[in-house]
Design an enzyme around this catalytic site. Structure first.
Site, mmCIF file in Angstrom:
data_model
loop_
_atom_site.group_PDB
_atom_site.id
_atom_site.type_symbol
_atom_site.label_atom_id
_atom_site.label_comp_id
_atom_site.label_asym_id
_atom_site.label_seq_id
_atom_site.Cartn_x
_atom_site.Cartn_y
_atom_site.Cartn_z
ATOM 1 N N ASN A 10 0.854 -1.181 0.000
ATOM 2 C CA ASN A 10 0.000 0.000 0.000
ATOM 3 C C ASN A 10 0.902 1.248 0.000
ATOM 4 O O ASN A 10 1.546 1.564 0.999
ATOM 5 C CB ASN A 10 -0.895 -0.076 1.253
ATOM 6 C CG ASN A 10 -1.841 1.090 1.363
ATOM 7 O OD1 ASN A 10 -1.505 2.204 1.010
ATOM 8 N ND2 ASN A 10 -3.033 0.815 1.873
ATOM 9 N N ASP A 78 -0.348 -3.621 9.978
ATOM 10 C CA ASP A 78 -1.692 -4.122 9.726
ATOM 11 C C ASP A 78 -2.654 -3.175 10.424
ATOM 12 O O ASP A 78 -2.427 -2.799 11.580
ATOM 13 C CB ASP A 78 -1.886 -5.566 10.208
ATOM 14 C CG ASP A 78 -3.118 -6.191 9.544
ATOM 15 O OD1 ASP A 78 -3.178 -6.177 8.294
ATOM 16 O OD2 ASP A 78 -4.022 -6.669 10.247
ATOM 17 N N GLY A 171 -8.353 4.628 1.585
ATOM 18 C CA GLY A 171 -9.238 3.768 2.377
ATOM 19 C C GLY A 171 -10.501 4.488 2.838
ATOM 20 O O GLY A 171 -11.213 5.116 2.051
ATOM 21 N N HIS A 198 -3.946 6.708 13.974
ATOM 22 C CA HIS A 198 -3.580 5.424 14.568
ATOM 23 C C HIS A 198 -2.141 5.034 14.188
ATOM 24 O O HIS A 198 -1.366 4.584 15.024
ATOM 25 C CB HIS A 198 -4.570 4.361 14.072
ATOM 26 C CG HIS A 198 -4.801 4.377 12.583
ATOM 27 N ND1 HIS A 198 -5.008 5.535 11.870
ATOM 28 C CD2 HIS A 198 -4.814 3.380 11.660
ATOM 29 C CE1 HIS A 198 -5.164 5.247 10.586
ATOM 30 N NE2 HIS A 198 -5.041 3.940 10.437
HETATM 31 P P1 ITT Z 1 -0.610 -4.304 3.071
HETATM 32 O O1 ITT Z 1 -1.280 -5.528 3.656
HETATM 33 O O2 ITT Z 1 0.210 -4.594 1.856
HETATM 34 O O3 ITT Z 1 0.122 -3.503 4.106
HETATM 35 P P2 ITT Z 1 -3.351 -3.324 2.766
HETATM 36 O O4 ITT Z 1 -3.948 -2.058 2.214
HETATM 37 O O5 ITT Z 1 -3.918 -4.638 2.275
HETATM 38 O O6 ITT Z 1 -1.755 -3.293 2.529
HETATM 39 P P3 ITT Z 1 -4.230 -3.979 5.453
HETATM 40 O O7 ITT Z 1 -4.392 -5.434 5.153
HETATM 41 O O8 ITT Z 1 -3.568 -3.560 6.722
HETATM 42 O O9 ITT Z 1 -3.400 -3.224 4.316
HETATM 43 O O10 ITT Z 1 -5.666 -3.314 5.326
HETATM 44 C C1 ITT Z 1 -5.836 -2.043 5.800
HETATM 45 C C2 ITT Z 1 -7.167 -1.492 5.290
HETATM 46 O O11 ITT Z 1 -7.740 -0.747 6.360
HETATM 47 C C3 ITT Z 1 -6.910 -0.507 4.157
HETATM 48 O O12 ITT Z 1 -7.032 -1.120 2.897
HETATM 49 C C4 ITT Z 1 -7.994 0.535 4.424
HETATM 50 O O13 ITT Z 1 -9.206 0.095 3.863
HETATM 51 C C5 ITT Z 1 -8.117 0.522 5.944
HETATM 52 N N1 ITT Z 1 -7.182 1.506 6.555
HETATM 53 C C6 ITT Z 1 -6.080 1.245 7.305
HETATM 54 N N2 ITT Z 1 -5.458 2.384 7.655
HETATM 55 C C7 ITT Z 1 -6.180 3.377 7.109
HETATM 56 C C8 ITT Z 1 -6.033 4.772 7.079
HETATM 57 O O14 ITT Z 1 -4.999 5.385 7.649
HETATM 58 N N3 ITT Z 1 -6.940 5.500 6.433
HETATM 59 C C9 ITT Z 1 -7.992 4.913 5.828
HETATM 60 N N4 ITT Z 1 -8.201 3.591 5.764
HETATM 61 C C10 ITT Z 1 -7.293 2.818 6.409
#
Ligand code: ITT
Length: 213
Positions: A10, A78, A171, A198
């Site tokens: 991401n 995560d 997100g 966070h």
């Molecule tokens: P990696 O696993 O490769 O790190 P990912 O986007 O799949 O990337 P996660 O599995 O941790 O990451 O999923 C996190 C989701 O939670 C992300 O896709 C967003 O939908 C939400 N999220 C997490 N942090 C956020 C933020 O700071 N702002 C908005 N949405 C967030």
């Protein structure tokens, strides 16, 4: 100098982490390792998934001849959103919230996740839309992964508004209004988000550990 491999696909997370931790480290990302293994995020906690990502990547990297000299740490994030009236959903399923409903494989586009969240909350009054973002950062030193990951967590309280506003961030940012504000993270922008998010809170706990260890 310590090298940090930010083990996420991401790009928004990479930018936020680099901008919060600052210039005292040398940074690598998974872009430099396109053949890195895809880690299945099948744990039921943010800490479990973050530790799994960091440990598997550190183990994979330790066998590579092309890793940088000196101290090398793998850092995995995560994170997700917990909505109280939905009993903590989407939680660890935040990245694939819409796909869970349709049965599609993999993560969903942010717009579809946001649309599902608004549908789930359509009957929830303003005072019942409380939520928080959570983040766990896991760190493993390459060559030391047998001892397991160190984890650092952070949370940011807020609420889910009735429709998206703003275009910064990623997100659920266009829907999430942090406590004490009237605008979404996507309207408040990078500088404000990186002071109270966070992720910022988890990274503030990580910094002294990085400096001391
Ligand atoms: P990696 O696993 O490769 O790190 P990912 O986007 O799949 O990337 P996660 O599995 O941790 O990451 O999923 C996190 C989701 O939670 C992300 O896709 C967003 O939908 C939400 N999220 C997490 N942090 C956020 C933020 O700071 N702002 C908005 N949405 C967030």
């Amino acid at each position: 100098m310590t090298t940090l491999l930010i083990a996420t696909r991401n790009s928004h997370k990479v930018e936020e982490i680099r901008s919060i931790l600052g210039g005292d480290y040398c940074y690598l990302t998974l872009n430099e390792y396109p053949d890195a293994p895809e880690v299945e995020e099948d744990r039921d906690t943010f800490a479990g998934n973050a530790a799994k990502k960091a440990e598997e990547l550190a183990a994979w990297l330790s066998d590579r001849a092309d890793k940088p000299e000196g101290r090398l740490l793998v850092l995995a994030d995560d994170s997700g959103l917990e909505v109280d009236v939905l009993n903590g959903a989407p939680g660890v399923f935040s990245a694939r919230y819409a796909a869970l409903e349709t049965g599609d494989a993999g993560n969903s586009p942010d717009s579809e996740n946001n649309a599902r969240l608004l549908r789930e909350l359509k009957d929830a009054a303003a005072d019942r839309r409380t939520a928080r973002f959570r983040c766990v950062i896991a760190v493993v030193e390459v060559g030391e992964f047998e001892s397991g990951a160190e984890t650092f967590d952070g949370a940011c309280e807020g609420r889910i508004q009735s429709g998206p506003t703003g275009d910064a961030g990623f997100g659920y940012d266009p829907l999430f209004v942090p406590e004490g504000f009237e605008q979404s993270f996507a309207e408040l922008g990078e500088e404000t988000k990186n002071r109270l998010s966070h992720r910022a809170r988890a990274l503030e706990k990580l910094k002294p550990w990085l400096d001391a260890s």
